[in-house]
Scaffold this active site. Structure first.
Site, PDB file in Angstrom:
ATOM      1  N   ARG A 266       0.751  -1.216   0.012  1.00 11.15           N
ATOM      2  CA  ARG A 266      -0.218   0.100  -0.157  1.00 11.15           C
ATOM      3  C   ARG A 266       0.961   1.176  -0.088  1.00 11.15           C
ATOM      4  O   ARG A 266       0.508   2.421   0.595  1.00 11.15           O
ATOM      5  CB  ARG A 266      -0.995   0.007   1.301  1.00 11.15           C
TER       6      ARG A 266
ATOM      7  N   ARG B  30       3.181   4.853   5.524  1.00 10.78           N
ATOM      8  CA  ARG B  30       3.643   3.669   6.192  1.00 10.78           C
ATOM      9  C   ARG B  30       4.936   2.905   5.643  1.00 10.78           C
ATOM     10  O   ARG B  30       4.807   2.759   4.444  1.00 10.78           O
ATOM     11  CB  ARG B  30       2.601   2.726   6.025  1.00 10.78           C
TER      12      ARG B  30
ATOM     13  N   ASP C  72      -2.107  -7.719   4.443  1.00 12.70           N
ATOM     14  CA  ASP C  72      -2.286  -7.162   2.991  1.00 12.70           C
ATOM     15  C   ASP C  72      -1.179  -7.793   2.125  1.00 12.70           C
ATOM     16  O   ASP C  72      -1.487  -8.320   0.960  1.00 12.70           O
ATOM     17  CB  ASP C  72      -1.800  -5.629   2.983  1.00 12.70           C
TER      18      ASP C  72
ATOM     19  N   ASP D  79     -10.090  -3.401   9.846  1.00  7.70           N
ATOM     20  CA  ASP D  79      -9.390  -2.636  10.740  1.00  7.70           C
ATOM     21  C   ASP D  79     -10.187  -1.824  11.677  1.00  7.70           C
ATOM     22  O   ASP D  79      -9.680  -1.403  12.691  1.00  7.70           O
ATOM     23  CB  ASP D  79      -8.877  -1.505   9.630  1.00  7.70           C
TER      24      ASP D  79
ATOM     25  N   LYS E  55     -16.674   2.948   2.981  1.00  9.33           N
ATOM     26  CA  LYS E  55     -15.663   1.925   3.553  1.00  9.33           C
ATOM     27  C   LYS E  55     -16.145   1.007   4.410  1.00  9.33           C
ATOM     28  O   LYS E  55     -17.224   0.358   4.131  1.00  9.33           O
ATOM     29  CB  LYS E  55     -14.670   2.853   4.295  1.00  9.33           C
ATOM     30  N   GLU E  56     -15.804   0.768   5.628  1.00 11.90           N
ATOM     31  CA  GLU E  56     -16.054  -0.289   6.615  1.00 11.90           C
ATOM     32  C   GLU E  56     -17.409  -0.107   6.847  1.00 11.90           C
ATOM     33  O   GLU E  56     -18.133  -1.158   7.685  1.00 11.90           O
ATOM     34  CB  GLU E  56     -15.056  -0.669   7.554  1.00 11.90           C
TER      35      GLU E  56
ATOM     36  N   GLN F 262     -10.373   0.505  -3.500  1.00 13.35           N
ATOM     37  CA  GLN F 262     -10.670  -0.204  -2.075  1.00 13.35           C
ATOM     38  C   GLN F 262     -12.099  -0.351  -1.907  1.00 13.35           C
ATOM     39  O   GLN F 262     -12.460  -1.235  -1.349  1.00 13.35           O
ATOM     40  CB  GLN F 262     -10.163   0.558  -0.954  1.00 13.35           C
TER      41      GLN F 262
ATOM     42  N   THR G   9      -4.840  -1.928  -3.649  1.00 14.26           N
ATOM     43  CA  THR G   9      -5.950  -2.699  -2.762  1.00 14.26           C
ATOM     44  C   THR G   9      -5.886  -4.322  -2.869  1.00 14.26           C
ATOM     45  O   THR G   9      -5.631  -4.673  -3.862  1.00 14.26           O
ATOM     46  CB  THR G   9      -7.171  -2.118  -3.268  1.00 14.26           C
ATOM     47  N   GLY G  10      -6.252  -5.017  -1.736  1.00 19.22           N
ATOM     48  CA  GLY G  10      -6.338  -6.376  -1.721  1.00 19.22           C
ATOM     49  C   GLY G  10      -7.099  -6.811  -2.649  1.00 19.22           C
ATOM     50  O   GLY G  10      -7.244  -8.078  -2.909  1.00 19.22           O
TER      51      GLY G  10
HETATM   52  C1  NOJ Z   1      -7.413  -1.615   4.343  1.00 31.93           C
HETATM   53  C2  NOJ Z   1      -6.155  -2.309   5.067  1.00 31.93           C
HETATM   54  O1  NOJ Z   1      -4.911  -2.036   4.293  1.00 31.93           O
HETATM   55  C3  NOJ Z   1      -6.269  -4.124   5.255  1.00 31.93           C
HETATM   56  O2  NOJ Z   1      -5.381  -4.534   5.911  1.00 31.93           O
HETATM   57  C4  NOJ Z   1      -7.851  -4.192   5.828  1.00 31.93           C
HETATM   58  O3  NOJ Z   1      -7.841  -5.803   5.725  1.00 31.93           O
HETATM   59  C5  NOJ Z   1      -8.834  -3.732   5.112  1.00 31.93           C
HETATM   60  N1  NOJ Z   1      -8.503  -2.161   4.986  1.00 31.93           N
HETATM   61  C6  NOJ Z   1     -10.361  -3.864   5.714  1.00 31.93           C
HETATM   62  O4  NOJ Z   1     -10.231  -3.087   6.886  1.00 31.93           O
END
Ligand code: NOJ
Length: 804
Positions: free
Chosen positions: A346, A356, A363, A495, A638-639, A692, A711-712
């Site tokens: 990232r 970071r 990740d 997170d 987001k989350e 993301q 992004t993952g």
């Molecule tokens: C982004 C973070 O880089 C990742 O580590 C995390 O799993 C996701 N957000 C979900 O919160």
């Protein structure tokens, strides 16, 4: 609305309208020298670290400035424009342009006032500087006299923050000079008389250069304010307007590199020049610029080498299906996105400065999965590295520093680590990601010996890969919550979910369950019977706990707080339905078929939208518990009930594992960037890379996406498509093929390199099934079931699979 198209042949995305809804960017280079460039030439460069090695400046929240600007000035009319539409921004009725983002290079073509220009931005393979090669053609029938000016805005300090916010310091350590064909910018140059190699206050002299090859420098400037002019901007720099730069460097304030060359171009003639940027001492900079004397042919060769390198990487897995969106993502863009996240983690983007200074454990271990089927040898290097960042207690270091020194690192148990990295504690999931990642690598390659390879732990000691995995199991066993399920610790994958050392996470419990299934396969290979017995018992207990505590009629709950309060149950006023426990209940193998289907149906009914499934519903607003950090985000973001794209990969995989090809593909299409190319104004992000998250239905901007490229999502969707939809599932001894596809697909093809052989696979679907194998032929020989044992593979293996 459309702003461009995919050129699948060349593996390029071609932007035909430069006024895109956001900067649409590309990544160039390698960790040694990274560069980000937008379709309007905005962007920055850095050496090794986006935060501490910043070379070219980019100002966040400033739309898309500054960048790698090339100005063209007609010396007769004094009119001027730029080789990218911005920063000058000529009227689009007169200025025609295209931007071609390719694999590690970007080309921009422009036509204005009878002059055609083509600039190619790239970092040569294996090199740590960048090239802006320019071909400029006179398309008129009279000789044209033009000035070409390149502009590179250097940071005053390699540390991004110092450059941006500590001007009382950073503006007084910089100066620039010119000689030969280049501007040399220096930081801390006043230390040049200090004994060689000696560091003063941790600062040593830093040199950057901006050089020109292929033409003579006519005038130069090393001072930003002088180049732009007071109350002028990048769109109308005084230096360009004047037709001549002031031939002065900076001493304090803001340095830059600006070089003007005057070209006389005959009708139909093309001239080629190149601007070069890097962070090198003066002698090396001189050598680099000199090596471009034969500008056109050197640049051509370098670009060809770069393109063939990347196309070769992508060639190891190619598909031909009835879906152009699927093909372009799997063959090029999702794959390239996976390489970029693999390389950069990232580290740096247009939404993150790279502060970071290292790799996030979870990740990075997940990102590796996205490239295993394409470049397993590259993947295993990173796997080794990540295993060496596992603490001897089995947990992962939440942040693995770029300077990681295996065997000698502090851990979250040490105040020094916490202070240096800002990570105060272990996360529950970090090391559990190793299981699928190591398994995928060993299965892709058949390199079972890898599990006996000895690798150091982060802080002390060493052990085989097998031992590392066992310690990861120990870590979770030693961090159980009140009911005996894995504790949530500082965070699990989410997170924004702080469940603490006594709270428990269903997601981690499911990961842990799955980890034990995987480790049992390794243990069977090792004939480690007693350990298999131990895992069997632990897994049975855990499975029972999950079933007893987490199944809530038609869904799995999300976990328990430290006080034992249930999160994600049916009658909660908020966050009563969560995506990840449902997909992971299937992926982990914990859910029985009925449960799995019920849970997946709940996801579809409650969470799915036209842009993908939201992470949970309803968003937190008035009923968030203390650890529900997602409440800080606006609803639908987001989350907090956003469409967190990474989770989309898991729901694709889960549906595919259940044989639901229609659903799996529907989820793919909803969030696939390429599938939104013709409504790009809604998504806003690049139609060729993942973001993301996408704003969910609770947001007034439903469908708008954010946080591009790193992004993952790249790896989870890749796995969802390759293992799930296409059904490529290798194990230690061969390959299962179990596609789950839309019923309408009559036939599709896969070309896959596998263990030194090339597989050409044709899947035929005359009965319009969505999964199931009726017949599998390998080189004409009928197999039992859908499995190809390694020993029957030939150099060119022809596979035919008939869906039932
Ligand atoms: C982004 C973070 O880089 C990742 O580590 C995390 O799993 C996701 N957000 C979900 O919160």
């Amino acid at each position: 609305m459309k702003y461009g198209y995919f050129d699948d042949e060349k593996k390029e995305y071609v932007i035909t309208r430069p006024d895109t809804p956001a900067p649409w960017v590309n990544y160039l280079g390698s960790p040694e020298y990274g560069a980000i460039v937008s379709n309007n030439a905005g962007g920055y460069s850095f050496a090794k670290s986006g935060a501490n090695g910043r070379i070219l400046r980019y100002v966040f929240n400033q739309f898309d400035e500054p960048g790698r600007y090339i100005y063209i000035r007609d010396n007769e009319s004094r009119d001027f424009w730029s080789a990218s539409w911005q920063p000058v921004g000529k009227d689009l009725s007169e200025y025609k342009s295209e931007c071609h983002h390719g694999t590690a290079y970007t080309k921009m073509m422009a036509d204005y006032s009878g002059i055609h220009s083509e600039v190619r931005y790239y970092v040569p393979l294996g090199k740590s500087y960048e090239v802006w090669s320019l071909a400029i053609t006179n398309d008129t029938d009279k000789v044209r006299s033009v000035n070409v000016t390149g502009y590179a805005e250097f940071t005053n300090n390699s540390n991004y923050e110092q450059d941006q916010v500590n001007l009382q310091y950073s503006q007084f350590i910089t100066k620039s000079v010119f000689h030969d064909n280049r501007v040399r910018q220096m930081i801390h140059a006043n230390l040049d008389q200090i004994e060689n190699g000696k560091e003063v206050d941790n600062k040593i002299v830093v040199n950057r250069f901006f050089g020109l090859a292929g033409a003579e420098v006519q005038s130069w400037c090393g001072d930003k304010e002088e180049f732009l002019g007071r109350y002028h901007g990048y769109g109308n720099p005084q230096g360009v307007i004047n037709g001549k730069l002031n031939n002065q460097g900076n001493y304090n304030e803001n340095g830059c590199g600006a070089l003007t060359t005057a070209l006389s171009i005959a009708p139909g003639e093309t001239k080629e020049i190149a601007f070069l940027v890097g962070m090198k001492d003066d002698a090396e900079a001189g050598e680099i610029v000199a090596s471009y004397t034969d500008t056109a042919s050197v640049c051509k060769e370098e670009l060809e080498e770069l393109i063939s390198y990347w196309h070769k990487q992508l060639s190891h897995f190619q598909v031909k299906t009835p879906s152009p969106e699927f093909d372009t993502m799997i063959n090029t863009w999702n794959a390239y996105n996976c390489f970029m996240t693999f390389i950069w983690s990232r580290a740096a983007s247009f939404t993150y400065c790279g502060l970071r200074n290292g790799y996030g454990y979870r990740d990075t271990v997940q990102d590796i999965q996205g490239v295993i089927h394409l470049a397993p040898e590259m993947a295993v290097e990173k796997i080794r590295f990540m295993l060496s960042a596992q603490v001897d207690n089995g947990g992962g270091l939440p942040l693995v520093k770029f300077t990681h020194n295996p065997g000698h690192e502090d851990t979250p148990d040490d105040a020094s680590y916490v202070q240096e990295t800002g990570h105060p504690a272990y996360r529950a999931d970090d090391a559990l990601w190793l299981f699928p990642t190591v398994y995928k690598y060993v299965s892709e390659t058949g390199n079972v010996d890898f599990i006996d390879e000895v690798i150091p732990f982060a802080n002390k000691d060493e052990g085989t890969v097998y031992e590392h995995l066992k310690r990861a199991i120990d870590f979770s066993m030693n961090h159980l919550g009140k009911h005996g399920m894995p504790a949530g610790l500082y965070a699990d994958w989410n997170d924004c979910l702080r469940l603490g050392k006594d709270g428990e996470s269903t997601f981690v419990a499911l990961q842990f369950y799955y980890a034990m299934t995987i480790l049992k396969e390794f243990a069977a290979y090792k004939k480690d019977e007693s350990y298999i017995g131990y895992l069997d018992e632990c897994q049975k207990n855990l499975g029972n706990l999950i079933q007893d505590l987490c199944w809530n009629e038609d869904r799995f709950i999300r976990g328990f707080t430290e006080n034992g309060e249930v999160i994600g149950k049916r009658d909660d006023p908020e966050a009563n339905m969560w995506l990840n426990p449902q997909s992971w209940a299937v992926i982990s193998g914990l859910a029985d078929e009925k449960q799995g289907d019920l849970a997946l149906q709940q996801v579809y009914d409650r969470l799915n939208t036209e842009y993908g499934a939201i992470l949970m519903d309803p968003p937190y607003h008035a009923h968030a518990f203390d650890g529900a950090l997602a409440v800080i985000y606006n609803a639908g973001t987001k989350e907090n009930a956003g469409i967190f794209s990474q989770s989309q990969g898991w729901i694709i995989l889960a549906e595919a594992l259940r044989g639901h090809g229609e659903r799996a593909f529907e989820y793919f299409m909803e969030n696939a960037p390429a599938a939104q190319n013709d409504r790009a104004e809604i998504r806003r992000l690049e139609p060729y890379c993942y973001g993301q998250f996408t704003e969910g239905k609770a947001s007034p901007n439903f469908g708008r996406s954010h946080v591009h490229w790193l992004t993952g999502t790249a790896s989870t969707v890749m796995v969802g498509c390759v293992e799930g939809i296409l059904g490529m599932r290798p194990d230690f001894y061969g390959l299962h093929i179990a596609p789950s596809v839309p019923k309408a697909w009559d036939e599709f093809e896969i070309d896959k390199d596998f263990r030194g052989c090339h597989l050409h696979i044709t899947v035929k679907n005359p009965n319009h099934a969505e999964s199931g194998c009726k017949k599998l032929l390998v080189n004409g020989q009928e197999m039992e079931g859908n499995y190809i044992p390694e020993e029957i593979l030939t150099a060119e293996t022809v596979v035919e699979l008939y869906l039932s």
